[in-house]
Design a protein around this motif. Structure first.
Motif, PDB file in Angstrom:
ATOM      1  N   THR A  66      43.894  31.798  28.933  1.00  0.00           N
ATOM      2  CA  THR A  66      43.078  30.805  29.615  1.00  0.00           C
ATOM      3  C   THR A  66      43.372  29.405  29.094  1.00  0.00           C
ATOM      4  O   THR A  66      43.640  29.239  27.896  1.00  0.00           O
ATOM      5  CB  THR A  66      41.582  31.114  29.423  1.00  0.00           C
ATOM      6  N   PRO A  67      43.277  28.376  29.947  1.00  0.00           N
ATOM      7  CA  PRO A  67      43.505  26.994  29.490  1.00  0.00           C
ATOM      8  C   PRO A  67      42.463  26.519  28.480  1.00  0.00           C
ATOM      9  O   PRO A  67      42.674  25.498  27.829  1.00  0.00           O
ATOM     10  CB  PRO A  67      43.403  26.184  30.796  1.00  0.00           C
ATOM     11  N   ARG A  68      41.365  27.258  28.325  1.00  0.00           N
ATOM     12  CA  ARG A  68      40.317  26.818  27.384  1.00  0.00           C
ATOM     13  C   ARG A  68      40.833  26.742  25.953  1.00  0.00           C
ATOM     14  O   ARG A  68      40.231  26.095  25.106  1.00  0.00           O
ATOM     15  CB  ARG A  68      39.116  27.759  27.452  1.00  0.00           C
ATOM     16  N   HIS A  69      41.940  27.419  25.669  1.00  0.00           N
ATOM     17  CA  HIS A  69      42.474  27.430  24.304  1.00  0.00           C
ATOM     18  C   HIS A  69      43.551  26.374  24.070  1.00  0.00           C
ATOM     19  O   HIS A  69      44.204  26.382  23.029  1.00  0.00           O
ATOM     20  CB  HIS A  69      43.054  28.808  23.981  1.00  0.00           C
ATOM     21  N   SER A  70      43.745  25.471  25.009  1.00  0.00           N
ATOM     22  CA  SER A  70      44.866  24.532  24.908  1.00  0.00           C
ATOM     23  C   SER A  70      44.756  23.614  23.690  1.00  0.00           C
ATOM     24  O   SER A  70      45.771  23.173  23.151  1.00  0.00           O
ATOM     25  CB  SER A  70      44.957  23.697  26.186  1.00  0.00           C
ATOM     26  N   LEU A  71      43.529  23.321  23.241  1.00  0.00           N
ATOM     27  CA  LEU A  71      43.374  22.431  22.090  1.00  0.00           C
ATOM     28  C   LEU A  71      43.723  23.106  20.767  1.00  0.00           C
ATOM     29  O   LEU A  71      43.798  22.439  19.733  1.00  0.00           O
ATOM     30  CB  LEU A  71      41.943  21.892  22.031  1.00  0.00           C
ATOM     31  N   ALA A  72      43.938  24.410  20.790  1.00  0.00           N
ATOM     32  CA  ALA A  72      44.257  25.122  19.543  1.00  0.00           C
ATOM     33  C   ALA A  72      45.526  24.575  18.898  1.00  0.00           C
ATOM     34  O   ALA A  72      45.676  24.617  17.676  1.00  0.00           O
ATOM     35  CB  ALA A  72      44.397  26.618  19.815  1.00  0.00           C
ATOM     36  N   ILE A  73      46.438  24.064  19.721  1.00  0.00           N
ATOM     37  CA  ILE A  73      47.667  23.512  19.144  1.00  0.00           C
ATOM     38  C   ILE A  73      47.335  22.373  18.191  1.00  0.00           C
ATOM     39  O   ILE A  73      47.872  22.298  17.077  1.00  0.00           O
ATOM     40  CB  ILE A  73      48.609  23.020  20.260  1.00  0.00           C
ATOM     41  N   ASP A  74      46.440  21.505  18.609  1.00  0.00           N
ATOM     42  CA  ASP A  74      46.173  20.303  17.806  1.00  0.00           C
ATOM     43  C   ASP A  74      45.201  20.546  16.650  1.00  0.00           C
ATOM     44  O   ASP A  74      45.324  19.919  15.608  1.00  0.00           O
ATOM     45  CB  ASP A  74      45.637  19.196  18.715  1.00  0.00           C
ATOM     46  N   TYR A  75      44.239  21.456  16.815  1.00  0.00           N
ATOM     47  CA  TYR A  75      43.298  21.638  15.707  1.00  0.00           C
ATOM     48  C   TYR A  75      43.699  22.777  14.763  1.00  0.00           C
ATOM     49  O   TYR A  75      43.177  22.860  13.650  1.00  0.00           O
ATOM     50  CB  TYR A  75      41.860  21.810  16.207  1.00  0.00           C
ATOM     51  N   ALA A  76      44.607  23.659  15.198  1.00  0.00           N
ATOM     52  CA  ALA A  76      44.966  24.791  14.337  1.00  0.00           C
ATOM     53  C   ALA A  76      46.440  24.802  13.938  1.00  0.00           C
ATOM     54  O   ALA A  76      46.755  25.101  12.782  1.00  0.00           O
ATOM     55  CB  ALA A  76      44.618  26.113  15.049  1.00  0.00           C
ATOM     56  N   ILE A  77      47.333  24.506  14.873  1.00  0.00           N
ATOM     57  CA  ILE A  77      48.766  24.670  14.590  1.00  0.00           C
ATOM     58  C   ILE A  77      49.386  23.399  14.021  1.00  0.00           C
ATOM     59  O   ILE A  77      50.132  23.440  13.036  1.00  0.00           O
ATOM     60  CB  ILE A  77      49.503  25.098  15.879  1.00  0.00           C
ATOM     61  N   ARG A  78      49.097  22.261  14.619  1.00  0.00           N
ATOM     62  CA  ARG A  78      49.702  21.000  14.151  1.00  0.00           C
ATOM     63  C   ARG A  78      49.400  20.727  12.670  1.00  0.00           C
ATOM     64  O   ARG A  78      50.303  20.299  11.925  1.00  0.00           O
ATOM     65  CB  ARG A  78      49.220  19.835  15.022  1.00  0.00           C
ATOM     66  N   PRO A  79      48.171  20.980  12.184  1.00  0.00           N
ATOM     67  CA  PRO A  79      47.901  20.707  10.758  1.00  0.00           C
ATOM     68  C   PRO A  79      48.783  21.508   9.803  1.00  0.00           C
ATOM     69  O   PRO A  79      49.090  21.031   8.701  1.00  0.00           O
ATOM     70  CB  PRO A  79      46.427  21.085  10.604  1.00  0.00           C
ATOM     71  N   ILE A  80      49.188  22.709  10.197  1.00  0.00           N
ATOM     72  CA  ILE A  80      50.042  23.508   9.309  1.00  0.00           C
ATOM     73  C   ILE A  80      51.379  22.806   9.090  1.00  0.00           C
ATOM     74  O   ILE A  80      51.868  22.690   7.956  1.00  0.00           O
ATOM     75  CB  ILE A  80      50.287  24.906   9.908  1.00  0.00           C
TER      76      ILE A  80
END
Length: 219
Positions: free
Chosen positions: A121-135
Motif C-alpha cells: 500500500t502507498p501508506r508506507h511510502s514514508l518508511a524510506i525517509d524515516y526508517a531507511i535513509r537514517p541507516i
C-alpha cells in the motif's frame, strides 16, 4: 570507454520479486543514462535472500563465508549503490537490516545510494525517509534526494498516472547517474519500462506477504 560500477542490494524474499524488479529498473535506468554519455556500467546484484544463512551466521559468529566476503568486496568496489527493500510492519525487512549490520562501517562512506522500497500500500511510502535513509546516513553514505517507492498498485491498472513509476525511476536514476558523472542531475531520453510481477500480490512468495525468517532460511 570509462566504466562505473553499481552494486544493487535487493532484499526481496519471493521469486518473482517486485523488490528485485524495482532494483533492476533503477540500475538499468542509470546505466542507460550513462550509456548516452559513452560511460559503460558494470552492474552487480547482491540478492540478499541467496545469502540469508551466511548473513545470519556472520551476525552470530562474526565470521563471514567466502561467498559473503565476495559480496562485501563487490560493495567495497562499487562507485554507486542501489538499495531496495520490501516494507514490513512500516519498516525495512529484517534481512535488509541484518545485512547492513554486518557491513563494514567505512565501506559506504561518501558512496551515492539510490534508495527504493516496495509494499502493498502507498501508506508506507514514508518508511524510506524515516526508517531507511537514517541507516545510510549513519553509515556516512550519500543517500540521494529522490527515493523510489512502488506500491502494489504501481505495477497494475490502478497505478499513479500523475507521477508514474517509470517517471519516478527515471528521476532517481538521473540523480545517481549525475553523482557518478560528477555533474548536475541528468535526464534519460525516455522513462524506463517496468513490468508487472508474474504472480499476484498476496501470495506468500510475493514480497507483499510476510515470510518468517525461519521459513526463509529453510528455502
Amino acid at each position: 570507454m570509462n566504466t562505473r560500477r553499481i552494486a544493487v542490494i535487493t532484499a526481496g524474499l519471493g521469486e518473482p520479486s517486485s523488490t528485485r524488479m524495482l532494483a533492476d529498473a533503477l540500475a538499468r535506468g542509470t546505466a542507460e543514462i550513462l550509456a548516452e554519455r559513452d560511460i559503460a556500467t558494470e552492474i552487480n546484484v547482491i540478492d540478499l535472500r541467496r545469502h540469508a544463512q551466511d548473513i545470519l551466521s556472520a551476525l552470530l559468529t562474526g565470521a563471514q563465508s567466502p561467498e559473503l566476503r565476495a559480496v562485501m568486496a563487490t560493495l567495497a568496489e562499487a562507485d554507486g549503490v542501489v538499495a531496495v527493500t520490501p516494507i514490513f510492519s512500516t519498516s525495512y525487512s529484517g534481512l535488509f537490516k541484518m545485512f547492513l549490520d554486518i557491513v563494514d562501517r567505512d565501506v559506504l562512506t561518501g558512496i551515492p545510494v539510490l534508495l527504493g522500497a516496495t509494499a502493498g500500500t502507498p501508506r508506507h511510502s514514508l518508511a524510506i525517509d524515516y526508517a531507511i535513509r537514517p541507516i545510510f546516513t549513519y553509515l556516512h553514505a550519500d543517500p540521494l534526494p529522490t527515493a523510489v517507492f512502488a506500491a502494489t498498485a504501481d505495477w497494475g491498472s490502478e497505478a499513479d498516472t500523475v507521477a508514474t513509476l517509470p517517471s519516478r525511476i527515471a528521476r532517481g536514476a538521473g540523480e545517481l547517474a549525475a553523482r557518478l558523472l560528477g555533474s548536475a542531475p541528468v535526464r534519460a531520453a525516455r522513462a524506463p519500462e517496468v513490468q508487472a510481477p508474474a504472480e499476484v500480490p498476496g501470495n506468500a512468495a510475493f514480497d507483499g506477504g510476510f515470510v518468517p525468517l525461519g521459513e526463509l532460511l529453510a528455502r
